[in-house]
Scaffold this motif. Structure first.
Motif, short mmCIF file in Angstrom:
data_model
loop_
_atom_site.label_atom_id
_atom_site.label_comp_id
_atom_site.label_asym_id
_atom_site.label_seq_id
_atom_site.Cartn_x
_atom_site.Cartn_y
_atom_site.Cartn_z
N TYR A 256 0.84 -1.20 0.00
CA TYR A 256 0.00 0.00 0.00
C TYR A 256 0.87 1.25 0.00
O TYR A 256 0.66 2.17 -0.80
N ARG A 257 1.86 1.26 0.87
CA ARG A 257 2.76 2.42 0.92
C ARG A 257 3.55 2.54 -0.38
O ARG A 257 3.80 3.66 -0.87
N HIS A 258 3.97 1.40 -0.94
CA HIS A 258 4.73 1.43 -2.19
C HIS A 258 3.95 2.14 -3.29
O HIS A 258 4.48 3.03 -3.97
N PHE A 259 2.70 1.77 -3.49
CA PHE A 259 1.91 2.36 -4.57
C PHE A 259 1.45 3.77 -4.23
O PHE A 259 1.25 4.59 -5.14
N ALA A 260 1.28 4.09 -2.95
CA ALA A 260 0.97 5.47 -2.58
C ALA A 260 2.14 6.39 -2.95
O ALA A 260 1.95 7.50 -3.46
N LEU A 261 3.37 5.92 -2.71
CA LEU A 261 4.55 6.69 -3.11
C LEU A 261 4.70 6.74 -4.62
O LEU A 261 5.20 7.74 -5.16
N GLU A 262 4.28 5.68 -5.31
CA GLU A 262 4.31 5.70 -6.77
C GLU A 262 3.43 6.83 -7.31
O GLU A 262 3.80 7.50 -8.27
N PHE A 263 2.28 7.03 -6.71
CA PHE A 263 1.45 8.15 -7.15
C PHE A 263 2.18 9.47 -6.98
O PHE A 263 2.15 10.34 -7.87
N ASP A 264 2.83 9.65 -5.83
CA ASP A 264 3.56 10.90 -5.59
C ASP A 264 4.63 11.13 -6.65
O ASP A 264 4.82 12.26 -7.13
N ARG A 265 5.34 10.06 -7.05
CA ARG A 265 6.39 10.20 -8.06
C ARG A 265 5.79 10.53 -9.43
O ARG A 265 6.32 11.36 -10.17
N ILE A 266 4.70 9.85 -9.76
CA ILE A 266 4.04 10.13 -11.04
C ILE A 266 3.51 11.57 -11.07
O ILE A 266 3.68 12.30 -12.05
N TRP A 267 2.89 11.96 -9.99
CA TRP A 267 2.32 13.30 -9.91
C TRP A 267 3.40 14.38 -10.03
O TRP A 267 3.21 15.39 -10.73
N ALA A 268 4.53 14.16 -9.39
CA ALA A 268 5.61 15.15 -9.43
C ALA A 268 6.19 15.31 -10.82
O ALA A 268 6.73 16.38 -11.16
N SER A 269 6.09 14.27 -11.65
CA SER A 269 6.67 14.33 -12.99
C SER A 269 5.71 14.87 -14.04
O SER A 269 6.07 15.03 -15.21
N GLY A 270 4.46 15.15 -13.65
CA GLY A 270 3.46 15.61 -14.61
C GLY A 270 3.50 17.11 -14.85
O GLY A 270 4.01 17.88 -14.03
N ARG A 271 2.94 17.52 -15.96
CA ARG A 271 2.82 18.94 -16.31
C ARG A 271 1.46 19.45 -15.84
O ARG A 271 0.43 18.83 -16.10
N VAL A 272 1.47 20.58 -15.18
CA VAL A 272 0.22 21.12 -14.63
C VAL A 272 -0.67 21.60 -15.77
O VAL A 272 -0.23 22.32 -16.67
N ARG A 273 -1.91 21.19 -15.74
CA ARG A 273 -2.91 21.73 -16.65
C ARG A 273 -3.92 22.49 -15.81
O ARG A 273 -4.64 21.92 -15.01
N ASP A 274 -3.98 23.79 -16.03
CA ASP A 274 -4.84 24.59 -15.17
C ASP A 274 -5.91 25.34 -15.95
O ASP A 274 -6.65 26.14 -15.38
N GLU A 275 -6.04 25.09 -17.24
CA GLU A 275 -7.08 25.79 -17.99
C GLU A 275 -8.46 25.37 -17.49
O GLU A 275 -8.80 24.20 -17.47
N HIS A 276 -9.23 26.36 -17.09
CA HIS A 276 -10.63 26.19 -16.69
C HIS A 276 -10.79 25.37 -15.40
O HIS A 276 -11.91 25.04 -15.04
N LEU A 277 -9.67 25.03 -14.77
CA LEU A 277 -9.79 24.20 -13.56
C LEU A 277 -9.62 25.05 -12.33
O LEU A 277 -8.90 26.05 -12.32
N THR A 278 -10.29 24.67 -11.25
CA THR A 278 -10.21 25.42 -10.02
C THR A 278 -8.92 25.11 -9.32
O THR A 278 -8.31 24.07 -9.50
#
Length: 278
Positions: A256-278
């Motif tokens: 569980y902790r392994h995949f929770a950290l995987e999300f954090d790594r994936i999220w950190a590598s993504g490009r922010v899309r903020d058009e029309h989003l709150t």
């Protein structure tokens, strides 16, 4: 009624009480051992003092030996059962006795293994997430209106990720990159719809990935003790269903902790899309 007339509980003699306690402490196996030992002593005394004929002594001796042999065989069978039980228990503790993978991995619509109703922290990872967002659209809208935070990570339609997704699905020779670009756009439209529905109550964040994630995930309150993570295992050329496994924070702490950290790594590598989003 006088003190002399008050009935008093019957008292057991000290000797009888001790005998009762002794008998209670004796198990069936102990009684059997005492009986066999007593019979052996009696047979030995009969032969020693010539109380009876040698034939009777010999027959009694054989009978006692037979009882002892049977007892030994029974004891060995019991010992083997105990050893088998202990081996099974040790295997379970090592993980060798885990449940069948057919029950751990369940065929389901991607993202459908866990519900998000009532969640305050919802996180989604996938390639296009078209079916996941569509299947959970109403729940996501309700939770955003109630003040939840929703984070969504999917591939960037403007980069090379759509072509890579097509190659992994065996569609590269058919112009599959455009297929995935078209699949992503409805997801973006639904995310814009959700952002417009929140009215500032919750928070919707979207990040676009320049790579294709190896698996999809739905994380529901991942930082809470009762958190859950559904992992969709992607197939090459999927046949309409994916294998999914659900992890729980209290039951599967390591992975569980392994995949929770995987999300954090994936999220950190993504490009922010903020058009029309709150």
């Amino acid at each position: 009624m006088t003190g002399a007339d008050v009935p008093r509980p019957a008292q057991t003699a000290p000797g009888g009480s001790r005998r009762t306690a002794l008998l209670r402490r004796l198990t069936g196996r102990e009684l059997e051992a005492y009986l066999v030992s007593g019979a052996a002593l009696v047979v030995g005394a009969l032969g020693l003092f010539n109380v009876t004929s040698p034939e009777v002594v010999a027959a009694a001796t054989l009978a006692v030996l037979g009882v002892i042999t049977f007892d030994l065989l029974t004891g060995r069978r019991r010992l083997r059962r105990i050893e088998s039980t202990l081996r099974t228990l040790a295997g379970n503790l090592r993980g060798d006795g885990a449940d069948s993978v057919d029950r751990l991995l369940t065929p389901t619509v991607p993202g459908g293994a866990v519900g998000v109703a009532g969640a305050r922290d919802i996180r989604l990872v996938g390639v296009t997430l078209s079916r996941t967002i569509r299947n959970h659209l109403d729940e996501l809208r309700q939770q955003l209106a109630a003040g939840a935070t929703v984070r969504v990570a999917l591939i960037d339609p403007t980069g090379t990720a759509p072509q890579e997704a097509a190659r992994r699905n065996g569609l590269d020779a058919l112009g599959g990159g455009e297929v995935f670009e078209h699949r992503i756009q409805p997801t973006i439209d639904l995310l814009d719809y959700l952002a417009a529905q929140t009215a500032g109550a919750g928070r919707l964040e979207v990040r676009l990935l320049r790579f294709v994630p190896a698996f999809g995930m739905v994380l529901v309150d991942p930082e809470d003790p009762g958190g859950r993570i559904a992992i969709d295992i992607y197939s090459h050329r999927p046949d309409g269903r994916e294998a999914t496994v659900t992890l729980r924070a209290e039951r599967d702490p390591v992975w569980y902790r392994h995949f929770a950290l995987e999300f954090d790594r994936i999220w950190a590598s993504g490009r922010v899309r903020d058009e029309h989003l709150t």
